[in-house]
Every structure is written in C-alpha cells, then in structure tokens.
Design a protein around this motif. Structure first.
Motif, PDB file in Angstrom:
ATOM      1  N   HIS A  69       0.885  -1.195  -0.376  1.00 46.61           N
ATOM      2  CA  HIS A  69      -0.038  -0.440  -0.242  1.00 46.61           C
ATOM      3  C   HIS A  69       1.137   1.307   0.298  1.00 46.61           C
ATOM      4  N   VAL A  70       0.439   2.165  -0.660  1.00 39.73           N
ATOM      5  CA  VAL A  70       1.654   3.315  -0.933  1.00 39.73           C
ATOM      6  C   VAL A  70       0.822   4.574  -0.624  1.00 39.73           C
ATOM      7  N   THR A  71      -0.657   4.388  -1.734  1.00 42.79           N
ATOM      8  CA  THR A  71      -1.232   5.816  -1.919  1.00 42.79           C
ATOM      9  C   THR A  71      -1.517   6.377  -1.063  1.00 42.79           C
ATOM     10  N   PRO A  72      -2.222   5.333   0.307  1.00 48.95           N
ATOM     11  CA  PRO A  72      -2.366   6.582   1.726  1.00 48.95           C
ATOM     12  C   PRO A  72      -1.107   6.586   2.082  1.00 48.95           C
ATOM     13  N   TYR A  73      -0.079   6.393   1.796  1.00 52.84           N
ATOM     14  CA  TYR A  73       0.287   7.563   2.930  1.00 52.84           C
ATOM     15  C   TYR A  73       0.582   8.704   1.635  1.00 52.84           C
ATOM     16  N   VAL A  74       0.910   8.588   0.897  1.00 52.34           N
ATOM     17  CA  VAL A  74       1.698   9.712  -0.388  1.00 52.34           C
ATOM     18  C   VAL A  74       0.456  10.673  -0.941  1.00 52.34           C
ATOM     19  N   LEU A  75      -1.069   9.990  -0.840  1.00 57.02           N
ATOM     20  CA  LEU A  75      -1.432  11.304  -1.325  1.00 57.02           C
ATOM     21  C   LEU A  75      -2.120  11.649  -0.514  1.00 57.02           C
ATOM     22  N   PRO A  76      -2.274  11.313   0.428  1.00 56.94           N
ATOM     23  CA  PRO A  76      -3.185  12.196   1.688  1.00 56.94           C
ATOM     24  C   PRO A  76      -2.614  14.103   1.921  1.00 56.94           C
ATOM     25  N   MET A  87       1.523  13.138  -7.215  1.00 61.08           N
ATOM     26  CA  MET A  87       1.677  12.095  -7.383  1.00 61.08           C
ATOM     27  C   MET A  87       2.685  11.239  -7.445  1.00 61.08           C
ATOM     28  N   ALA A  88       2.917  11.381  -9.449  1.00 60.46           N
ATOM     29  CA  ALA A  88       3.841  10.759  -9.841  1.00 60.46           C
ATOM     30  C   ALA A  88       4.959  10.526  -9.276  1.00 60.46           C
ATOM     31  N   LEU A  89       5.931  11.399  -9.079  1.00 61.31           N
ATOM     32  CA  LEU A  89       6.513  11.465  -8.468  1.00 61.31           C
ATOM     33  C   LEU A  89       6.519  11.491  -6.955  1.00 61.31           C
ATOM     34  N   SER A  90       5.917  10.761  -6.380  1.00 55.07           N
ATOM     35  CA  SER A  90       5.303   9.915  -4.768  1.00 55.07           C
ATOM     36  C   SER A  90       5.739   8.569  -5.075  1.00 55.07           C
ATOM     37  N   HIS A  91       5.048   7.827  -5.980  1.00 52.25           N
ATOM     38  CA  HIS A  91       4.756   6.852  -6.830  1.00 52.25           C
ATOM     39  C   HIS A  91       5.819   6.110  -7.114  1.00 52.25           C
ATOM     40  N   GLU A  92       6.929   7.451  -8.005  1.00 51.75           N
ATOM     41  CA  GLU A  92       7.536   6.352  -7.980  1.00 51.75           C
ATOM     42  C   GLU A  92       8.393   6.576  -7.292  1.00 51.75           C
ATOM     43  N   MET A  93       8.884   7.387  -6.788  1.00 48.89           N
ATOM     44  CA  MET A  93      10.004   7.706  -5.704  1.00 48.89           C
ATOM     45  C   MET A  93       9.919   6.307  -4.715  1.00 48.89           C
ATOM     46  N   SER A  94       8.631   5.783  -4.296  1.00 48.42           N
ATOM     47  CA  SER A  94       7.793   4.835  -3.449  1.00 48.42           C
ATOM     48  C   SER A  94       8.317   3.515  -3.931  1.00 48.42           C
ATOM     49  N   TYR A  95       8.249   3.290  -4.944  1.00 46.73           N
ATOM     50  CA  TYR A  95       8.245   1.902  -5.690  1.00 46.73           C
ATOM     51  C   TYR A  95       9.343   1.555  -6.316  1.00 46.73           C
ATOM     52  N   ARG A  96      10.411   2.826  -6.236  1.00 47.98           N
ATOM     53  CA  ARG A  96      11.814   2.073  -6.603  1.00 47.98           C
ATOM     54  C   ARG A  96      12.381   2.114  -5.296  1.00 47.98           C
ATOM     55  N   LEU A  97      12.304   2.502  -4.324  1.00 47.83           N
ATOM     56  CA  LEU A  97      12.182   2.866  -2.441  1.00 47.83           C
ATOM     57  C   LEU A  97      12.347   1.137  -2.369  1.00 47.83           C
ATOM     58  N   GLY A  98      10.641   0.702  -2.856  1.00 50.70           N
ATOM     59  CA  GLY A  98      10.569  -0.975  -2.665  1.00 50.70           C
ATOM     60  C   GLY A  98      11.056  -1.463  -3.207  1.00 50.70           C
ATOM     61  N   THR A 114       7.163  13.681   2.123  1.00 48.85           N
ATOM     62  CA  THR A 114       7.811  14.199   1.864  1.00 48.85           C
ATOM     63  C   THR A 114       7.765  15.270   0.444  1.00 48.85           C
ATOM     64  N   ALA A 115       7.974  14.605  -0.353  1.00 50.24           N
ATOM     65  CA  ALA A 115       8.615  14.823  -1.640  1.00 50.24           C
ATOM     66  C   ALA A 115       7.700  15.987  -1.979  1.00 50.24           C
ATOM     67  N   ALA A 116       6.235  14.881  -2.232  1.00 50.29           N
ATOM     68  CA  ALA A 116       5.335  16.157  -2.898  1.00 50.29           C
ATOM     69  C   ALA A 116       4.650  17.275  -1.831  1.00 50.29           C
ATOM     70  N   ILE A 117       5.025  16.723  -0.147  1.00 48.82           N
ATOM     71  CA  ILE A 117       4.683  17.717   0.066  1.00 48.82           C
ATOM     72  C   ILE A 117       5.455  18.997  -0.262  1.00 48.82           C
ATOM     73  N   VAL A 118       6.432  19.017   0.132  1.00 54.67           N
ATOM     74  CA  VAL A 118       7.742  20.043  -0.636  1.00 54.67           C
ATOM     75  C   VAL A 118       7.388  20.099  -1.942  1.00 54.67           C
TER      76      VAL A 118
END
Length: 481
Positions: free
Chosen positions: A100-107, A127-138, A168-172
C-alpha cells in the motif's frame, strides 16, 4: 563529490514537470486518484475511518483542507491524517510495491494542493513523483514475495515506512519551497520515519486495527519533515547511502540494492508496470481466489447453504496468523482471514462497504461456511511467481450438489499482466467508484467527480474538486466546472 541518493531524489522532485511526464503515467495518476477518493468516501462510516475523522477533529481548529466524504474542513495536518485512514480503512485501495503506497503519499499532497489552490497538473506531478519514488525504494529493499533457493523467503522485518520519502517530496513540491529545502526535508523524513512493525502485525491475531502501518501517522511524519526543513532544520542527506548505519540498517531491510532507486530516474517511469487495483475489500492475496469463486457460484447459481466445502490453494507467504485467523472479533479481521474471506465471497454480496456490514461479517451463514473452508500452499507458487511480477497463482475447489467445481487463476483482476482481461479499465474503475460513492454522493456529483478526475489537467484549482467530495447536495453538482 557525486550526489547522494537523497540529493538525486531531490533533483528528480524538482525536475518533475507535468509536460515531461509520459501520458501513461499521467493517466495512472488519475486512475489512482479516482480509486482513492472512492475508497475514502465509502469508509466514512467504518470504524477505522470514523476514528481517523475523530482524531482530525481532536487536532482542533478550522482549516482549509477537506476531510473526504464529510464536507468538513480541517488543517492540512488533520485532513491528511483523516484521509489517509479513510483511503485504507476498507483495504480496497490500490497497491504497488512495496505494498500500500497511496494512503501514505496522497493525503498530504491533496491537503496542501487544496489549501494552496494548486492546479490539477501540480497534483499529478506530486502523485507521479511520490509513487515512482516509493516504488523504486520498495524494489531496492526486502519484499514480501521474495524467494530464495526455490522457496518463499519472507523478511523478518518489513513495512511501508520507506513511503515517507515520496510523501515528503510531494508536500515540498506542492508548497513550492526552494530547491535547497528538498534534500533536508528528505533527510529529516528518513530520520523520523515510523518503524517497520508489519511482521509483528502478521504474527499477532486477532490483529491490531493499526494494520501494517497507520496511514495517518506516516502522513504526519512527512508533514513534519517538510515543515521542519522549511523552517530551517538540516536533514541527513547521507541517510540512504550509508548501509551500515543509515536507513537500510535501522529500518530493517536485509536487501539493499540502491541501483533500483537511481537508475533511469526521471526518464524511466516504472511504477505503472505493477500498479494494481482491488475489486474486493480484502487483502490482495485472496483476490484471484475470489475471482474464481465468484465465477463458479454465479455461473452455477450456487447458494451458500448448498456448499459442503471450499478448498483453496494460496500464496506461499501467507501461512501466518493474520491470514490463518478464524477468530473474527472485529470487522477489520474480515479483511485478512482466508477462511472468512472465501466464506463471505460465496454470499455474492457486491464488493464494497457492504462486506464490512457487521450483520454479514458475524452472520450465522458466513460463520458456518467459514468452518467448511480449508487451504494449502499452491505447489507451483514460486515457479509461477518467478515468471511474472503480477502472478498470484490460485486454485479453488467448491464441493456442492455432489459435484466438485474447480477454478484457477494466475493473475487477479486489477493487475497489469500478460492477460489483458486482468487489467481494470477506466470504465471498471468508474463503476467501482460509483458503488463506493452510493449513499454519500448524489449521482450528478458522482459523475462530476469522475469527469473532473479523468480531465485533471484541465482543473484550475484542486479545491474545486474537493468541494464535490462531501455529503449529498444536488446544488453542489457541477460546481467545480
């Protein structure tokens, strides 16, 4: 000196601009957004959703960010917390590695975008950068479905804490802070990320309703990191480079392959290749089985009372208490139990919040049928999993009317796979959204939300979209356009 991984992620964040994002990635962000809004509004009456809303209220004060499905305004901190909990409450939200990624990076992104009056294109960037970053770290770390020497090899420590960087990146990004703030924000995020406690949750049943990681808590860590950097705190920009003492070590991963994080970053967008959607409000491990079960009972018009037994062959890593649990003490337990999930699925209730109705979850018919469910590990699980990332091999046998009905699946509905039918189309996602929005949004408003999200690049102010996501009010329909 070469740039650290944190610095490279910061550069990727700054460099992500809407007109450089591939159309397929833009489309996936729209799909994720619509699905997430639907999951959130469906959950406003669910225990986990209600608690998230109550906590946002307890944080105090009026604000300029919306708690989805309620029409209530809260601070960006309160709205982010509540919306994270709402998106994940039914366990029907989209999944992509590490899980699960979206509940953490989208809100957090959604709250800041609304408060700042950001356009839809800016939300897509975040959304794009936060999901891509999370996927790559995963992909760089341990994964639940890892195998070793031909056997499943679940990690001893696991979780979704690495999503704090993308969040964090998405918020900044949406706060439009100076580029120099970003590395510090990401460094702070790594230092204050929640612990990876998910494996403890696997082992303790009936399970904690916190689940694998409280979505609201991670949104707050990301908010804190972004604001502390904005106000002048310095972050640890070496935190992802230091395997001995840094994030890989203290977050508990055995495997650390940082090339997955940085190779082709900003050029090669990877998360859409594994972005999956959930037709059922149940852990993804059961979905291929539920697909087969549903097909059998519907095509043969089999009633629950006619079923003498259900046998399932499941994924190898699920032989752990949270999935083996048969002590259904809370509606939350129904989202993970193999036996209960198959018993409930046999009742042919349309997937959605109805699956969390206590009268159904604890009903005599479901509980009796649960006692007739058995399972074992699929014998070809490792082999089939190794062949394609979307593989979730499943086989089911239903004993009824003196016959044995058999169903098999390799790819559950909702996943991109070699079988085109497994992909959930935009029309199918819209239909899921309509089911989830019933009783919360009027039909005209529902149509407006779908249209607005699928044309997100034309939206001048995210706040206009958020005004639609409240209780039924026919006057509000069409207000955003």
């Amino acid at each position: 000196m070469p740039a650290t991984i944190v610095e490279q992620l910061a550069h990727f964040t700054t460099d992500t601009q809407f007109d450089r994002i591939p159309p397929a990635v833009v489309e996936e962000c729209k799909r994720i957004l619509l699905d997430s809004i639907g999951c959130a509004v469906a959950a406003i009456g669910e225990p986990k959703g209600r608690i998230g809303i109550d906590y946002a209220r307890a944080m105090g004060g009026n604000g300029n960010a919306t708690i989805m499905g309620t029409g209530e305004k809260a601070s960006i901190f309160g709205a982010a917390f509540a919306n994270g909990e709402l998106i994940n409450a039914l366990d029907m939200d989209a999944v992509v590695p590490p899980g699960h990624v979206t509940p953490y990076v989208l809100p957090g992104a959604l709250a800041v975008a609304e408060a700042r009056g950001a356009p839809g294109t800016a939300l897509v960037e975040a959304m794009a950068l936060s999901h891509e970053m999370s996927y790559r770290l995963g992909k760089a770390m341990d994964y639940l479905r890892d195998t070793r020497d031909g056997k499943v090899s679940p990690p001893p420590v696991y979780g979704y804490s690495s999503t704090v960087f993308g969040a964090t990146a998405a918020i900044v990004k949406l706060k439009a802070l100076p580029p120099a703030v970003l590395p510090n924000a990401l460094g702070i995020a790594g230092s204050i990320s929640p612990v990876n406690s998910q494996v403890a949750w696997f082992q303790h049943a009936p399970s904690s309703t916190i689940k694998y990681l409280l979505a609201g808590a991670l949104t707050q860590a990301a908010m804190t990191a972004a604001h502390m950097a904005e106000f002048g705190h310095r972050g640890d920009i070496q935190i992802l480079d230091d395997r001995e003492y840094g994030f890989p070590r203290f977050i508990g991963t055995r495997r650390w392959e940082p090339g997955h994080i940085t190779a082709g970053l900003g050029v090669d967008w990877r998360f859409p290749t594994e972005q999956a959607y959930k037709p059922y409000p149940h852990c993804r491990i059961l979905h291929a089985l539920l697909d087969s079960l549903t097909e059998i009972v519907e095509e043969n018009d089999i009633a629950p009372a006619e079923i003498d037994g259900i046998k399932a062959w499941v994924e190898g890593f699920v032989e752990q208490p949270v999935w083996l649990n048969r002590e259904i003490a809370h509606v939350h337990d129904a989202q993970f139990s193999i036996a209960h999930g198959l018993a409930l699925g046999a009742h042919r209730i349309p997937p959605g919040k109805g699956w969390q109705d206590p009268d159904l979850v604890f009903g005599e018919s479901v509980m009796n049928l649960m006692c007739k469910v058995t399972h074992e590990v699929h014998p070809n699980y490792v082999e089939l999993l190794s062949g394609h990332a979307a593989s979730r091999p499943a086989k089911i046998e239903i004993q009824a009317r003196g016959k044995t009905f058999v169903g098999e699946r390799r790819y559950p509905k909702g996943s991109p796979s070699p079988e085109s039918s497994s992909l959930m189309t935009n029309d199918e996602l819209a239909a899921k959204f309509r089911r989830n929005a019933e009783g919360v949004l009027c039909s005209a408003r529902t149509d407006d939300v779908i249209d607005t999200v699928f044309h997100l690049e034309k939206l001048g102010d995210v706040a206009a979209l958020m005004r639609m996501i409240g209780p039924n009010d026919e006057r509000a329909a069409g207000q955003a356009r």
